[in-house]
Design a protein around this motif. Structure first.
Motif, PDB file in Angstrom:
ATOM      1  N   UNK A 252       0.833  -1.206   0.000  1.00  0.00           N
ATOM      2  CA  UNK A 252       0.000   0.000   0.000  1.00  0.00           C
ATOM      3  C   UNK A 252       0.867   1.255   0.000  1.00  0.00           C
ATOM      4  N   UNK A 253       1.921   1.257   0.765  1.00  0.00           N
ATOM      5  CA  UNK A 253       2.784   2.436   0.829  1.00  0.00           C
ATOM      6  C   UNK A 253       3.551   2.639  -0.474  1.00  0.00           C
ATOM      7  N   UNK A 254       3.972   1.550  -1.117  1.00  0.00           N
ATOM      8  CA  UNK A 254       4.644   1.683  -2.410  1.00  0.00           C
ATOM      9  C   UNK A 254       3.678   2.173  -3.480  1.00  0.00           C
ATOM     10  N   UNK A 255       2.421   1.719  -3.399  1.00  0.00           N
ATOM     11  CA  UNK A 255       1.424   2.142  -4.387  1.00  0.00           C
ATOM     12  C   UNK A 255       1.073   3.614  -4.238  1.00  0.00           C
ATOM     13  N   UNK A 256       1.266   4.179  -3.054  1.00  0.00           N
ATOM     14  CA  UNK A 256       0.980   5.595  -2.866  1.00  0.00           C
ATOM     15  C   UNK A 256       2.002   6.480  -3.580  1.00  0.00           C
ATOM     16  N   UNK A 257       3.186   5.931  -3.861  1.00  0.00           N
ATOM     17  CA  UNK A 257       4.224   6.672  -4.571  1.00  0.00           C
ATOM     18  C   UNK A 257       4.649   5.878  -5.803  1.00  0.00           C
ATOM     19  N   UNK A 258       3.778   5.733  -6.791  1.00  0.00           N
ATOM     20  CA  UNK A 258       4.099   4.875  -7.936  1.00  0.00           C
ATOM     21  C   UNK A 258       5.282   5.377  -8.755  1.00  0.00           C
ATOM     22  N   UNK A 259       5.358   6.691  -8.957  1.00  0.00           N
ATOM     23  CA  UNK A 259       6.435   7.227  -9.786  1.00  0.00           C
ATOM     24  C   UNK A 259       7.790   7.029  -9.112  1.00  0.00           C
ATOM     25  N   UNK A 260       7.875   7.378  -7.816  1.00  0.00           N
ATOM     26  CA  UNK A 260       9.134   7.193  -7.116  1.00  0.00           C
ATOM     27  C   UNK A 260       9.542   5.730  -7.010  1.00  0.00           C
ATOM     28  N   UNK A 261       8.570   4.848  -6.759  1.00  0.00           N
ATOM     29  CA  UNK A 261       8.873   3.417  -6.683  1.00  0.00           C
ATOM     30  C   UNK A 261       9.350   2.888  -8.026  1.00  0.00           C
ATOM     31  N   UNK A 262       8.702   3.358  -9.114  1.00  0.00           N
ATOM     32  CA  UNK A 262       9.111   2.898 -10.446  1.00  0.00           C
ATOM     33  C   UNK A 262      10.527   3.362 -10.776  1.00  0.00           C
TER      34      UNK A 262
END
Length: 336
Positions: free
Chosen positions: A51-61
């Motif tokens: 959930x926390x990674x999905x909140x920042x999709x661009x940064x995670x990608x």
């Protein structure tokens, strides 16, 4: 009469067994409850990390992309080296041994000699080039065709071109001496300088890939560690509260380890896709170049076992980087 005296004798004897059975059932229930609580805690940490990674999709990608590029470089170079080793029929042709047959050896005896050489375990292939065939090739490629036609006799001997199975200087020299001692052989010649150059090139390529892989692995650990450190700083107050109410270090560490593993899996999948696309894009030029030399050489894709190893290694790197980052910064987050 007391109540104890009124109990049947069998009931008195069975009471301890029933108590023991109830204790065993309670213990099994406790172990089952602990296991369910443990699995629920892991599941909650996993879902929370996603959930926390999905909140920042661009940064995670972007984090996964940087890691994927770093992972794809050493494996891509390794696959290219494997492809180059197959180019032109194999590198072993540069280490061929030329066995010159005596002029008085007949064609039938020469063919028997070729079969004898081909049956040796150290030999991959043995090709017979007769005297007439050798003269035709010399006339065709030397530019002295008219002059060679004026010769009264063919001065060239028959030759057996021997391709060894392995490129090793000591083994090739031993094979050359063995071939030189065969009946009907006048000379066995090996260009050891080509062998040494070839071995040096392959060793240089292997060491370069190994050094690049080690360097990029360290860089990946730094990338994951810095990313997890930012996650820890963003949740500093939450972690201090959890530790204040009795939360263990393992409980605090668990979501960050899952986040590192997810970064690793994402990086591995991106690296796999980059390698497939890059090799396919490069293969178009390679096929066109090989066609000019009448060769059907082409670069292969990423083998499945290599791809699975890439994914497993990326996941492990993400997990280790996260663990190192959490272990370093967790000691600084003790509640005041």
């Amino acid at each position: 009469m007391s109540s104890r005296q009124q109990l049947p004798r069998g009931a008195e004897e069975g009471a301890p067994e029933q108590r023991q059975r109830r204790l065993q059932e309670a213990e099994s229930t406790d172990w089952g409850g602990l296991l369910r609580a443990y699995l629920d805690s892991h599941r909650a940490s996993l879902v929370d990390s996603l959930r926390r990674l999905a909140r920042q999709p661009f940064g995670s990608f972007l984090t996964c992309l940087v890691m994927g590029i770093a992972l794809s470089l050493p494996m891509g170079l390794s696959l290219l080296l494997d492809g180059v080793e197959r180019l032109g029929g194999s590198w072993q042709r540069a280490a061929q041994i030329s066995v010159f047959v005596k002029l008085d050896v007949a064609e039938v005896e020469g063919q028997a000699l070729r079969e004898q050489i081909a049956g040796m375990p150290e030999v991959l292939n043995a090709e017979w080039i007769g005297r007439e065939q050798g003269l035709e090739q010399l006339q065709q490629y030397s530019g002295l065709g008219d002059a060679l036609k004026e010769l009264p006799d063919n001065p060239l001997p028959a030759v057996v071109l021997v391709t060894p199975r392995e490129i090793d200087k000591a083994a090739l020299e031993g094979l050359r001496e063995r071939l030189a001692g065969l009946p009907g052989v006048d000379l066995a010649q090996l260009d050891l300088q080509w062998v040494e150059r070839l071995g040096a090139i392959l060793k240089l390529g292997d060491r370069f890939v190994f050094g690049l892989a080690v360097t990029l692995v360290l860089a990946l650990l730094l990338v994951v560690g810095n990313t997890i450190r930012l996650h820890i700083e963003n949740r500093r107050a939450e972690i201090e509260v959890i530790k204040l109410v009795g939360g263990t270090d393992g409980y605090v560490r668990r979501p960050f380890l899952y986040a590192g593993a997810f970064y690793g899996i994402g990086a591995g999948l991106l690296a796999w896709g980059l390698l497939e696309y890059g090799l396919n894009w490069l293969n178009q030029s390679v096929v066109g170049l090989a066609a000019l030399y009448d060769s059907d050489f082409a670069l292969g894709g990423v083998p499945l076992d290599d791809a699975l190893s890439l994914l497993a290694g990326a996941l492990l790197l993400g997990w280790v980087g996260a663990w190192l980052a959490v272990a370093r910064h967790l000691r600084q987050l003790e509640p005041q």
